[in-house]
Design a protein around this motif. Structure first.
Motif, PDB file in Angstrom:
ATOM      1  N   PHE A  20     -22.526-100.131 -83.385  1.00 34.61           N
ATOM      2  CA  PHE A  20     -22.971-100.006 -82.003  1.00 34.61           C
ATOM      3  C   PHE A  20     -22.448 -98.699 -81.432  1.00 34.61           C
ATOM      4  CE2 PHE A  20     -19.149-102.722 -81.885  1.00 34.61           C
ATOM      5  CZ  PHE A  20     -18.330-102.027 -81.023  1.00 34.61           C
ATOM      6  N   GLN A  21     -22.956 -98.339 -80.268  1.00 34.29           N
ATOM      7  CA  GLN A  21     -22.524 -97.119 -79.616  1.00 34.29           C
ATOM      8  C   GLN A  21     -21.481 -97.464 -78.569  1.00 34.29           C
ATOM      9  OE1 GLN A  21     -25.861 -97.530 -80.650  1.00 34.29           O
ATOM     10  NE2 GLN A  21     -25.033 -96.204 -82.241  1.00 34.29           N
ATOM     11  N   LEU A  22     -20.422 -96.665 -78.550  1.00 34.72           N
ATOM     12  CA  LEU A  22     -19.355 -96.807 -77.567  1.00 34.72           C
ATOM     13  C   LEU A  22     -19.340 -95.545 -76.714  1.00 34.72           C
ATOM     14  CD1 LEU A  22     -16.822 -98.207 -76.377  1.00 34.72           C
ATOM     15  CD2 LEU A  22     -15.485 -97.016 -78.143  1.00 34.72           C
ATOM     16  N   ALA A  23     -19.596 -95.736 -75.430  1.00 34.30           N
ATOM     17  CA  ALA A  23     -19.576 -94.610 -74.489  1.00 34.30           C
ATOM     18  C   ALA A  23     -18.308 -94.690 -73.651  1.00 34.30           C
ATOM     19  CB  ALA A  23     -20.809 -94.655 -73.588  1.00 34.30           C
ATOM     20  N   THR A  24     -17.697 -93.535 -73.457  1.00 38.10           N
ATOM     21  CA  THR A  24     -16.488 -93.432 -72.643  1.00 38.10           C
ATOM     22  C   THR A  24     -16.608 -92.200 -71.757  1.00 38.10           C
ATOM     23  OG1 THR A  24     -15.359 -92.183 -74.387  1.00 38.10           O
ATOM     24  CG2 THR A  24     -15.004 -94.569 -74.352  1.00 38.10           C
ATOM     25  N   VAL A  25     -15.617 -91.987 -70.915  1.00 34.93           N
ATOM     26  CA  VAL A  25     -15.563 -90.794 -70.079  1.00 34.93           C
ATOM     27  C   VAL A  25     -14.773 -89.738 -70.847  1.00 34.93           C
ATOM     28  CG1 VAL A  25     -14.849 -89.841 -67.862  1.00 34.93           C
ATOM     29  CG2 VAL A  25     -15.627 -92.230 -68.009  1.00 34.93           C
ATOM     30  N   GLY A  26     -15.429 -88.643 -71.156  1.00 41.79           N
ATOM     31  CA  GLY A  26     -14.801 -87.585 -71.930  1.00 41.79           C
ATOM     32  C   GLY A  26     -14.116 -86.554 -71.051  1.00 41.79           C
ATOM     33  N   GLY A  27     -13.765 -85.446 -71.680  1.00 39.99           N
ATOM     34  CA  GLY A  27     -13.114 -84.356 -70.965  1.00 39.99           C
ATOM     35  C   GLY A  27     -13.974 -83.829 -69.827  1.00 39.99           C
ATOM     36  N   GLY A  28     -13.357 -83.534 -68.696  1.00 37.48           N
ATOM     37  CA  GLY A  28     -14.082 -83.016 -67.549  1.00 37.48           C
ATOM     38  C   GLY A  28     -15.006 -84.026 -66.902  1.00 37.48           C
ATOM     39  N   ASN A  57     -10.149 -87.232 -80.533  1.00 38.57           N
ATOM     40  CA  ASN A  57     -10.178 -86.884 -79.110  1.00 38.57           C
ATOM     41  C   ASN A  57     -10.359 -88.109 -78.222  1.00 38.57           C
ATOM     42  OD1 ASN A  57      -9.890 -84.171 -79.683  1.00 38.57           O
ATOM     43  ND2 ASN A  57     -12.077 -83.761 -79.638  1.00 38.57           N
ATOM     44  N   LYS A  58     -11.070 -89.112 -78.717  1.00 37.09           N
ATOM     45  CA  LYS A  58     -11.377 -90.255 -77.854  1.00 37.09           C
ATOM     46  C   LYS A  58     -10.128 -91.004 -77.407  1.00 37.09           C
ATOM     47  CE  LYS A  58     -13.026 -93.218 -81.593  1.00 37.09           C
ATOM     48  NZ  LYS A  58     -13.360 -92.134 -82.497  1.00 37.09           N
ATOM     49  N   ILE A  59      -9.048 -90.921 -78.153  1.00 27.26           N
ATOM     50  CA  ILE A  59      -7.835 -91.644 -77.763  1.00 27.26           C
ATOM     51  C   ILE A  59      -7.271 -91.082 -76.459  1.00 27.26           C
ATOM     52  CG2 ILE A  59      -5.482 -92.268 -78.435  1.00 27.26           C
ATOM     53  CD1 ILE A  59      -7.807 -93.719 -79.943  1.00 27.26           C
ATOM     54  N   GLY A  60      -7.154 -89.772 -76.362  1.00 32.22           N
ATOM     55  CA  GLY A  60      -6.689 -89.152 -75.113  1.00 32.22           C
ATOM     56  C   GLY A  60      -7.647 -89.405 -73.966  1.00 32.22           C
ATOM     57  N   GLU A  61      -8.946 -89.347 -74.261  1.00 27.98           N
ATOM     58  CA  GLU A  61      -9.948 -89.604 -73.232  1.00 27.98           C
ATOM     59  C   GLU A  61      -9.851 -91.027 -72.704  1.00 27.98           C
ATOM     60  OE1 GLU A  61     -13.146 -86.512 -75.297  1.00 27.98           O
ATOM     61  OE2 GLU A  61     -13.532 -88.655 -75.363  1.00 27.98           O
ATOM     62  N   ILE A  62      -9.695 -91.979 -73.612  1.00 32.96           N
ATOM     63  CA  ILE A  62      -9.608 -93.385 -73.208  1.00 32.96           C
ATOM     64  C   ILE A  62      -8.312 -93.643 -72.441  1.00 32.96           C
ATOM     65  CG2 ILE A  62      -9.374 -95.756 -74.073  1.00 32.96           C
ATOM     66  CD1 ILE A  62     -11.345 -94.899 -76.341  1.00 32.96           C
ATOM     67  N   ARG A  63      -7.238 -93.024 -72.861  1.00 34.34           N
ATOM     68  CA  ARG A  63      -5.978 -93.204 -72.124  1.00 34.34           C
ATOM     69  C   ARG A  63      -6.099 -92.681 -70.691  1.00 34.34           C
ATOM     70  NH1 ARG A  63      -2.311 -92.534 -77.241  1.00 34.34           N
ATOM     71  NH2 ARG A  63      -1.701 -94.718 -77.462  1.00 34.34           N
ATOM     72  N   GLU A  64      -6.860 -91.598 -70.517  1.00 33.32           N
ATOM     73  CA  GLU A  64      -7.048 -91.051 -69.178  1.00 33.32           C
ATOM     74  C   GLU A  64      -8.019 -91.901 -68.356  1.00 33.32           C
ATOM     75  OE1 GLU A  64      -8.390 -86.881 -67.042  1.00 33.32           O
ATOM     76  OE2 GLU A  64      -7.674 -86.847 -69.102  1.00 33.32           O
ATOM     77  N   TRP A  65      -9.106 -92.327 -68.968  1.00 33.72           N
ATOM     78  CA  TRP A  65     -10.129 -93.161 -68.321  1.00 33.72           C
ATOM     79  C   TRP A  65     -10.419 -94.337 -69.240  1.00 33.72           C
ATOM     80  CZ3 TRP A  65     -11.926 -92.751 -63.513  1.00 33.72           C
ATOM     81  CH2 TRP A  65     -11.777 -91.549 -62.850  1.00 33.72           C
ATOM     82  N   PRO A  66      -9.762 -95.471 -69.093  1.00 30.55           N
ATOM     83  CA  PRO A  66      -9.914 -96.588 -70.041  1.00 30.55           C
ATOM     84  C   PRO A  66     -11.180 -97.439 -69.852  1.00 30.55           C
ATOM     85  CG  PRO A  66      -8.288 -97.145 -68.380  1.00 30.55           C
ATOM     86  CD  PRO A  66      -8.706 -95.722 -68.114  1.00 30.55           C
ATOM     87  N   LEU A  67     -12.199 -96.862 -69.224  1.00 32.69           N
ATOM     88  CA  LEU A  67     -13.450 -97.581 -69.031  1.00 32.69           C
ATOM     89  C   LEU A  67     -14.409 -97.235 -70.161  1.00 32.69           C
ATOM     90  CD1 LEU A  67     -13.884 -96.780 -65.244  1.00 32.69           C
ATOM     91  CD2 LEU A  67     -12.857 -98.820 -66.254  1.00 32.69           C
ATOM     92  N   GLY A  68     -15.161 -98.227 -70.628  1.00 31.80           N
ATOM     93  CA  GLY A  68     -16.121 -97.973 -71.689  1.00 31.80           C
ATOM     94  C   GLY A  68     -17.299 -98.907 -71.611  1.00 31.80           C
ATOM     95  N   GLU A  69     -18.350 -98.512 -72.312  1.00 35.42           N
ATOM     96  CA  GLU A  69     -19.531 -99.371 -72.397  1.00 35.42           C
ATOM     97  C   GLU A  69     -20.094 -99.303 -73.804  1.00 35.42           C
ATOM     98  OE1 GLU A  69     -22.380-100.103 -69.136  1.00 35.42           O
ATOM     99  OE2 GLU A  69     -23.824 -99.117 -70.472  1.00 35.42           O
ATOM    100  N   ILE A  70     -20.420-100.482 -74.303  1.00 37.66           N
ATOM    101  CA  ILE A  70     -21.039-100.629 -75.612  1.00 37.66           C
ATOM    102  C   ILE A  70     -22.535-100.799 -75.391  1.00 37.66           C
ATOM    103  CG2 ILE A  70     -21.366-102.295 -77.480  1.00 37.66           C
ATOM    104  CD1 ILE A  70     -18.338-102.905 -77.242  1.00 37.66           C
TER     105      ILE A  70
END
Length: 190
Positions: A20-28, A57-70
């Protein structure tokens, strides 16, 4: 969870049904999306488990913004699940013994071939040749390596669409204080 489990069972003969696809909030604040593999539900709850490399990279991104959508589409049953929630990063630095135990259990549930990918170079690092693939050996009885990370997505909202029946349901978890309780369902127009 029961609806998702039925879709998984109905599409189990298709190897890609666990992707599945996991979307998160990335850099910027930009969206970041990637394909990941379903590694099961955490015991006794609805949390979805995903294995990943702690160096990505996704680990730092998730730590900064722990919201995601599958976004998960099942090709045989024509069902789509969009599952949003909070992502927890569980790596070797966790101070919670229960989380470290979950990480170890997920590690051993993975194939040796899957585990060996965490012994290679960091994701995204340029390589001159394929020598980094050779000579990667892992002790099957050894616990998780530092680069291995378990992500759990704790669902808060599920948008379900069945294209065969032209049906759409929105599920939302009720919350009291810091605790999530039951799911509420609402039938909406597709």
């Amino acid at each position: 969870r029961a609806l998702l489990q039925r879709a998984l069972d109905a599409n189990a003969h298709l190897k890609h049904s666990t992707f599945f696809q996991l979307a998160t909030v990335g850099g910027g604040g930009r969206p970041a999306n990637r394909t990941v593999v379903f590694r099961g539900f955490q015991e006794q709850c609805d949390k979805i488990q995903i294995n990943t490399d702690a160096r990505s990279n996704k680990i730092g991104e998730i730590r900064e913004w722990p919201l995601g959508e599958i976004c998960w589409y099942f090709t045989d049953s024509w069902e789509q699940f969009r599952i949003s929630g909070i992502i927890d990063v569980i790596d070797g630095s966790s101070l919670d013994p229960a989380k470290l135990q979950q990480r170890e259990k997920a590690w051993f549930a993975s194939s040796v071939k899957s585990r060996s990918q965490y012994l290679g170079q960091s994701p995204g690092v340029p390589v001159a040749n394929d020598d980094h693939i050779k000579d990667v050996h892992i002790d099957p009885s050894a616990g998780p390596v530092d680069a291995y990370c378990l992500l759990t997505l704790d669902p808060e909202k599920v948008d379900y669409v069945n294209l065969k029946s032209n049906q759409r349901l929105m599920f939302t978890r009720t919350q009291e204080g810091d605790e999530f309780n039951d799911w509420m369902a609402e039938k909406v127009s597709p």
